[in-house]
Structures are given as structure tokens and as C-alpha cells.
Motif scaffolding. Structure first.
Motif, PDB file in Angstrom:
ATOM      1  N   LEU A 164      52.841 -89.357 -15.627  1.00  0.00           N
ATOM      2  CA  LEU A 164      52.703 -88.188 -14.766  1.00  0.00           C
ATOM      3  C   LEU A 164      51.272 -87.667 -14.796  1.00  0.00           C
ATOM      4  O   LEU A 164      50.710 -87.289 -13.760  1.00  0.00           O
ATOM      5  CB  LEU A 164      53.683 -87.114 -15.215  1.00  0.00           C
ATOM      6  N   VAL A 217      58.121 -81.480  -8.448  1.00  0.00           N
ATOM      7  CA  VAL A 217      58.934 -80.571  -9.257  1.00  0.00           C
ATOM      8  C   VAL A 217      58.047 -79.643 -10.070  1.00  0.00           C
ATOM      9  O   VAL A 217      58.336 -78.443 -10.199  1.00  0.00           O
ATOM     10  CB  VAL A 217      59.873 -81.386 -10.170  1.00  0.00           C
ATOM     11  N   MET A 218      56.929 -80.176 -10.596  1.00  0.00           N
ATOM     12  CA  MET A 218      56.041 -79.293 -11.352  1.00  0.00           C
ATOM     13  C   MET A 218      55.451 -78.223 -10.450  1.00  0.00           C
ATOM     14  O   MET A 218      55.315 -77.064 -10.848  1.00  0.00           O
ATOM     15  CB  MET A 218      54.939 -80.110 -12.021  1.00  0.00           C
ATOM     16  N   CYS A 219      55.103 -78.610  -9.206  1.00  0.00           N
ATOM     17  CA  CYS A 219      54.606 -77.607  -8.254  1.00  0.00           C
ATOM     18  C   CYS A 219      55.679 -76.557  -7.988  1.00  0.00           C
ATOM     19  O   CYS A 219      55.385 -75.355  -7.928  1.00  0.00           O
ATOM     20  CB  CYS A 219      54.206 -78.271  -6.945  1.00  0.00           C
ATOM     21  N   ILE A 220      56.939 -77.001  -7.819  1.00  0.00           N
ATOM     22  CA  ILE A 220      58.017 -76.050  -7.527  1.00  0.00           C
ATOM     23  C   ILE A 220      58.191 -75.084  -8.692  1.00  0.00           C
ATOM     24  O   ILE A 220      58.393 -73.886  -8.495  1.00  0.00           O
ATOM     25  CB  ILE A 220      59.327 -76.795  -7.233  1.00  0.00           C
ATOM     26  N   MET A 221      58.085 -75.614  -9.914  1.00  0.00           N
ATOM     27  CA  MET A 221      58.235 -74.728 -11.073  1.00  0.00           C
ATOM     28  C   MET A 221      57.118 -73.696 -11.118  1.00  0.00           C
ATOM     29  O   MET A 221      57.352 -72.519 -11.411  1.00  0.00           O
ATOM     30  CB  MET A 221      58.244 -75.548 -12.358  1.00  0.00           C
ATOM     31  N   ALA A 222      55.880 -74.121 -10.792  1.00  0.00           N
ATOM     32  CA  ALA A 222      54.767 -73.167 -10.770  1.00  0.00           C
ATOM     33  C   ALA A 222      55.004 -72.109  -9.696  1.00  0.00           C
ATOM     34  O   ALA A 222      54.814 -70.904  -9.937  1.00  0.00           O
ATOM     35  CB  ALA A 222      53.459 -73.913 -10.513  1.00  0.00           C
ATOM     36  N   VAL A 223      55.459 -72.550  -8.527  1.00  0.00           N
ATOM     37  CA  VAL A 223      55.720 -71.592  -7.450  1.00  0.00           C
ATOM     38  C   VAL A 223      56.841 -70.637  -7.855  1.00  0.00           C
ATOM     39  O   VAL A 223      56.792 -69.437  -7.561  1.00  0.00           O
ATOM     40  CB  VAL A 223      56.062 -72.345  -6.147  1.00  0.00           C
ATOM     41  N   LEU A 231      46.921 -70.780  -7.196  1.00  0.00           N
ATOM     42  CA  LEU A 231      48.106 -70.012  -6.810  1.00  0.00           C
ATOM     43  C   LEU A 231      48.609 -69.165  -7.975  1.00  0.00           C
ATOM     44  O   LEU A 231      48.960 -67.988  -7.799  1.00  0.00           O
ATOM     45  CB  LEU A 231      49.196 -70.971  -6.339  1.00  0.00           C
ATOM     46  N   PHE A 267      55.881 -84.814  -9.704  1.00  0.00           N
ATOM     47  CA  PHE A 267      54.768 -83.879  -9.504  1.00  0.00           C
ATOM     48  C   PHE A 267      55.202 -82.717  -8.618  1.00  0.00           C
ATOM     49  O   PHE A 267      54.860 -81.553  -8.872  1.00  0.00           O
ATOM     50  CB  PHE A 267      53.576 -84.599  -8.868  1.00  0.00           C
TER      51      PHE A 267
END
Lengths: 171, 101
Positions: free
Chosen positions: A136, B63-69, A154, B61
Motif C-alpha cells: 500500500l 478506503v484510506m481516503c474515505i476514512m480521512a474524509v 483536507l 487507497f
């Protein structure tokens, strides 16, 4: 066999706890069911052999986000019971739409059988040999460097915005 | 193809719709918020299932963005709830109907 049974158990418990989040009257109880739901979803991720994602799920959802929510419940002093769930016309319409779309999407899932033909660059052997963290990281810091930086921006904007919104005005 | 793929996907869809139904029906803003988190959890599960199915880490990746959001959403959303509570003394979403027709 045992693994299948454990997976079914975890999936069923995830569904039950999620339903409890949506139907419980007491906000604090709802938040506690949500913590349980997050943990059980992490268990489901473990059955996908994605240990790092399960750890992230526990740390971010069950840890950070739920802590935010419980703090908010504590500070908002929500002891007043908001009363029974009332169904108004717009809500009923929304609920009917949701209940109609649900079997439609499940049906659509049953049709999707061609996905296994798409084989990506990450082999199962690599996944089992290295774990998903190095793989990853490799993707994240090469192909997706720009989105990664944008996510960090963000997060910064979110923190600043939250503080700016919630602080007391002088005037 | 991984074992139990359809089970994972069905669980993802069901979680999404449990969250959607809760978000439509409930009046308490915090519970609506948690229902939205359940929807995000279902989406995450679908992404991770396809990550394993297609052996491609793009979904992970995502999913990591979704978790940050989701984390940012929690911070900003709860700040907004504070403002609403300070203005009206309640977070009952039925009371915020200026934008309703």
C-alpha cells in the motif's frame, strides 16, 4: 468450515449492531452500539486478510470518530429524550425508496460475475508474503502521491474549520 | 475470486441501506451522523472486497481516503452541531426546516 461459521457470526452481529444504532432511542446507547459495529466490521475485514485495514478501522472509527461523537453527546447534554420516531410523508417516501433500492442493488450484485477477469498487479502471493502495508505504501507514495497530499490538506482544513466554527464569538 | 465474495458484498450493501434508512428516518442529528458512518463502513467493505477480488490496491487507497474524509466530517459536523445547539437548544433535525419545501 470453522472460519466460515465465524464469518457468518461476525457478519450477522455486524448487521444486528448496525440496526441497533439506527433504532435505539437513547443517543449514548446508540453510540455504544456504533462502537461495537465498528469493531465487528474490523473483524469482517480480518476475514478478507486485510489486517492493516482492520487496525485502521478500529483506530479511526472505534477510536477517533466515536470519541468525537461521545464528546459531542456529553457536551450537548442530550438528556432530553427526543421522543418516538415519527414517520412523516417525506420520510415514508424516503424509506420506501430505500427499501426498493435495497433488493435492486442486491439483485445487481448477483449479476456481476465478470469481475474476476480483471487481475491487478498485486498478486495474492505478494499480499501474503509482505502484508498489505509495504504494498500500500508503494502505491500511495508513487501513483497516488498527489491525492495523498490533497487528503492531508483536507485534514488540515477540517481541523481549522472545526475550530473556527465552534469557538465562541467575541461580539 | 475469493471465498464468500458474495457474502461480503451482500453485507456491504445491507450495511449501506441500514445506514440510509436510519439517516432518512431519525431526527436526532448525532444518530443521523452515525448512520452515515455506517453507510461509509459498508462502502469501505465493498472497496476492500474488490481489492481482494481484483488483487489491486487502488481500492485500499480509496478506503484510506474515505476514512480521512470521515474523520474530517466528524470534526466539522460536530462543530456544526454545537452551533445549532447554541442557537436553538436542540439538535432535532425537524426544527431546522428553513430549506424545506
Amino acid at each position: 468450515m470453522l472460519e466460515s461459521m465465524l464469518l457468518y457470526l461476525a457478519a450477522a452481529l455486524t448487521l444486528v449492531t448496525s440496526v441497533m444504532v439506527a433504532v435505539t432511542r437513547n443517543t449514548v446507547h446508540s453510540a455504544l452500539w456504533m462502537v461495537a459495529s465498528c469493531f465487528l466490521l474490523a473483524v469482517v475485514f480480518l476475514f478478507l486478510r486485510l489486517q492493516f485495514m482492520a487496525a485502521l478501522q478500529v483506530i479511526i472509527y472505534a477510536g477517533a470518530v466515536m470519541m468525537f461523537i461521545i464528546f459531542a453527546i456529553m457536551m450537548l447534554n442530550l438528556r432530553v429524550n427526543p421522543g418516538r420516531i415519527q414517520l412523516r410523508s417525506t420520510k415514508t417516501a424516503g424509506l420506501v425508496l430505500v427499501l426498493f433500492l435495497f433488493p435492486a442493488l442486491l439483485l445487481l450484485l448477483g449479476m456481476g460475475r465478470g469481475i474476476a477477469a480483471l487481475q491487478g498487479q498485486v498478486s495474492l502471493r505478494a499480499l501474503e508474503q509482505f502484508g498489505e502495508v509495504p504494498l500500500l505504501a508503494n502505491v500511495m507514495f508513487s501513483d497516488y502521491l498527489l491525492p495523498f497530499e490533497l487528503v492531508s490538506i483536507l485534514l488540515t482544513v477540517g481541523v481549522i474549520g472545526a475550530v473556527a466554527l465552534a469557538k465562541k464569538r467575541k461580539d | 475470486m475469493i471465498e464468500h465474495q458474495s457474502l461480503f458484498l451482500a453485507l456491504a450493501v445491507t450495511l449501506f441501506f441500514i445506514g440510509a434508512a436510519g439517516a432518512v428516518v431519525r431526527r436526532n442529528a448525532i444518530i443521523v451522523f452515525m448512520c452515515i458512518e455506517i453507510m461509509l463502513g459498508g462502502v469501505n467493505l465493498a472497496f476492500l472486497t474488490f481489492t481482494r477480488t481484483t488483487q489491486n490496491l487502488d481500492g485500499a487507497f480509496m478506503v484510506m481516503c474515505i476514512m480521512a474524509v470521515a474523520a474530517v466530517e466528524a470534526a466539522v459536523g460536530l462543530a456544526i452541531f454545537f452551533l445549532l445547539y447554541r442557537k436553538t437548544g436542540s439538535i432535532d433535525l425537524e426544527k431546522f426546516n428553513l430549506l424545506k419545501w
